[in-house]
Design a protein around this motif. Structure first.
Motif, PDB file in Angstrom:
ATOM      1  N   SER A 130     -61.687  27.808  27.132  1.00  0.00           N
ATOM      2  CA  SER A 130     -62.996  27.145  27.153  1.00  0.00           C
ATOM      3  C   SER A 130     -63.014  25.990  28.159  1.00  0.00           C
ATOM      4  N   TYR A 131     -61.844  25.589  28.627  1.00  0.00           N
ATOM      5  CA  TYR A 131     -61.724  24.536  29.643  1.00  0.00           C
ATOM      6  C   TYR A 131     -61.246  25.121  30.982  1.00  0.00           C
ATOM      7  N   GLN A 132     -61.562  26.397  31.219  1.00  0.00           N
ATOM      8  CA  GLN A 132     -61.079  27.119  32.394  1.00  0.00           C
ATOM      9  C   GLN A 132     -61.380  26.392  33.705  1.00  0.00           C
ATOM     10  N   GLU A 133     -62.599  25.921  33.859  1.00  0.00           N
ATOM     11  CA  GLU A 133     -62.976  25.256  35.110  1.00  0.00           C
ATOM     12  C   GLU A 133     -62.106  24.016  35.357  1.00  0.00           C
ATOM     13  N   TYR A 134     -61.906  23.225  34.326  1.00  0.00           N
ATOM     14  CA  TYR A 134     -61.084  22.035  34.466  1.00  0.00           C
ATOM     15  C   TYR A 134     -59.626  22.407  34.751  1.00  0.00           C
ATOM     16  N   LEU A 135     -59.105  23.369  34.001  1.00  0.00           N
ATOM     17  CA  LEU A 135     -57.713  23.787  34.209  1.00  0.00           C
ATOM     18  C   LEU A 135     -57.511  24.334  35.619  1.00  0.00           C
ATOM     19  N   ASP A 136     -58.495  25.069  36.124  1.00  0.00           N
ATOM     20  CA  ASP A 136     -58.408  25.571  37.497  1.00  0.00           C
ATOM     21  C   ASP A 136     -58.369  24.422  38.503  1.00  0.00           C
ATOM     22  N   VAL A 138     -57.103  21.440  37.941  1.00  0.00           N
ATOM     23  CA  VAL A 138     -55.755  20.866  37.837  1.00  0.00           C
ATOM     24  C   VAL A 138     -54.772  21.724  38.628  1.00  0.00           C
ATOM     25  N   ARG A 139     -54.906  23.040  38.487  1.00  0.00           N
ATOM     26  CA  ARG A 139     -54.014  23.953  39.189  1.00  0.00           C
ATOM     27  C   ARG A 139     -54.251  23.895  40.700  1.00  0.00           C
ATOM     28  N   SER A 140     -55.516  23.776  41.122  1.00  0.00           N
ATOM     29  CA  SER A 140     -55.832  23.667  42.552  1.00  0.00           C
ATOM     30  C   SER A 140     -55.267  22.389  43.140  1.00  0.00           C
ATOM     31  N   ALA A 141     -55.361  21.312  42.393  1.00  0.00           N
ATOM     32  CA  ALA A 141     -54.815  20.037  42.869  1.00  0.00           C
ATOM     33  C   ALA A 141     -53.314  20.147  43.044  1.00  0.00           C
ATOM     34  N   LYS A 142     -52.651  20.826  42.123  1.00  0.00           N
ATOM     35  CA  LYS A 142     -51.205  21.034  42.228  1.00  0.00           C
ATOM     36  C   LYS A 142     -50.888  21.836  43.490  1.00  0.00           C
ATOM     37  N   ALA A 143     -51.655  22.905  43.696  1.00  0.00           N
ATOM     38  CA  ALA A 143     -51.416  23.748  44.858  1.00  0.00           C
ATOM     39  C   ALA A 143     -51.644  22.976  46.159  1.00  0.00           C
ATOM     40  N   SER A 144     -52.678  22.132  46.188  1.00  0.00           N
ATOM     41  CA  SER A 144     -52.961  21.315  47.376  1.00  0.00           C
ATOM     42  C   SER A 144     -51.836  20.325  47.653  1.00  0.00           C
ATOM     43  N   ASN A 145     -51.283  19.763  46.613  1.00  0.00           N
ATOM     44  CA  ASN A 145     -50.235  18.758  46.763  1.00  0.00           C
ATOM     45  C   ASN A 145     -48.929  19.332  47.298  1.00  0.00           C
ATOM     46  N   ILE A 146     -48.738  20.641  47.089  1.00  0.00           N
ATOM     47  CA  ILE A 146     -47.472  21.220  47.584  1.00  0.00           C
ATOM     48  C   ILE A 146     -47.714  22.220  48.727  1.00  0.00           C
ATOM     49  N   GLY A 147     -48.932  22.235  49.251  1.00  0.00           N
ATOM     50  CA  GLY A 147     -49.200  23.034  50.433  1.00  0.00           C
ATOM     51  C   GLY A 147     -49.547  24.490  50.175  1.00  0.00           C
TER      52      GLY A 147
END
Length: 149
Positions: A130-136, A138-147
Motif C-alpha cells: 500500500s506504500y508502493q510509491e514511497y518504497l519505489d 526509497v529504492r530509486s534514491a538508493k539506486a541513484s546514490n550508487i550509480g
C-alpha cells in the motif's frame, strides 16, 4: 500499520537502510509472481519462464542475506524462503527446463506457489504494497546514490 515485520521495515526507513528495504521489496515482488496461477505466471514472463522466475528469486534471496534482513524477519518467513529455495534447487528436470513455458505446471511449482502465498502473508506484503510509491522512491534514491540510474 502493523506491529510486526513492517514495523521493523519502517525503522529501517528511519535509519536510511535502503539496501534492506530494496532487498525486501525485491523479494516481495518475486514472491508475488510465484503466487500467481500458472497461466498468469506464463503471461507475466516474456522469455524463458524458468530463468525469469529462478534467477530473480535467487538474486532477491542473496540480497536479503547480504543485507542481513533475515535476522529481523519472522522465523516462519525465514523457513518459507529456505523451503522455496530448496524446492527450486531440487526441481525435476521437466520443471526446470529452459524455454519450456509449461514448467510452472508441475508439482514443485505448485508447492512454491503455496509457500509463496504464505510468505507474502508472513512478511506483511499487503501492508507494505500500500506504500508502493514511497518504497519505489526509497529504492530509486538508493539506486541513484550508487550509480544504478
Amino acid at each position: 500499520m502493523s506491529r510486526g515485520f513492517t514495523s521493523v521495515i519502517w525503522a529501517w526507513d528511519l535509519e536510511d537502510e535502503a539496501k534492506k528495504i530494496d532487498s525486501i521489496c525485491a523479494m516481495g515482488e518475486i514472491l508475488t509472481v510465484f503466487a500467481l496461477s500458472p497461466i498468469a505466471q506464463k503471461e507475466s514472463v516474456s522469455d524463458c519462464v524458468f530463468c525469469e522466475l529462478f534467477f530473480p528469486f535467487t538474486s532477491a534471496y542473496n540480497a536479503i542475506l547480504s543485507a542481513e534482513v533475515l535476522i529481523y524477519a519472522p522465523l516462519d518467513f525465514q523457513a518459507s524462503l529456505s523451503e522455496i529455495l530448496n524446492i527450486l534447487e531440487n526441481l525435476d528436470e521437466s520443471e526446470s527446463e529452459c524455454w519450456n513455458r509449461n514448467v510452472v505446471d508441475g508439482i514443485g511449482w505448485a508447492k512454491i506457489r503455496t509457500i509463496s502465498i504464505q510468505a507474502l502473508i508472513q512478511m506483511e506484503w499487503d501492508s507494505l504494497i500500500s506504500y508502493q510509491e514511497y518504497l519505489d522512491s526509497v529504492r530509486s534514491a538508493k539506486a541513484s546514490n550508487i550509480g544504478w540510474v
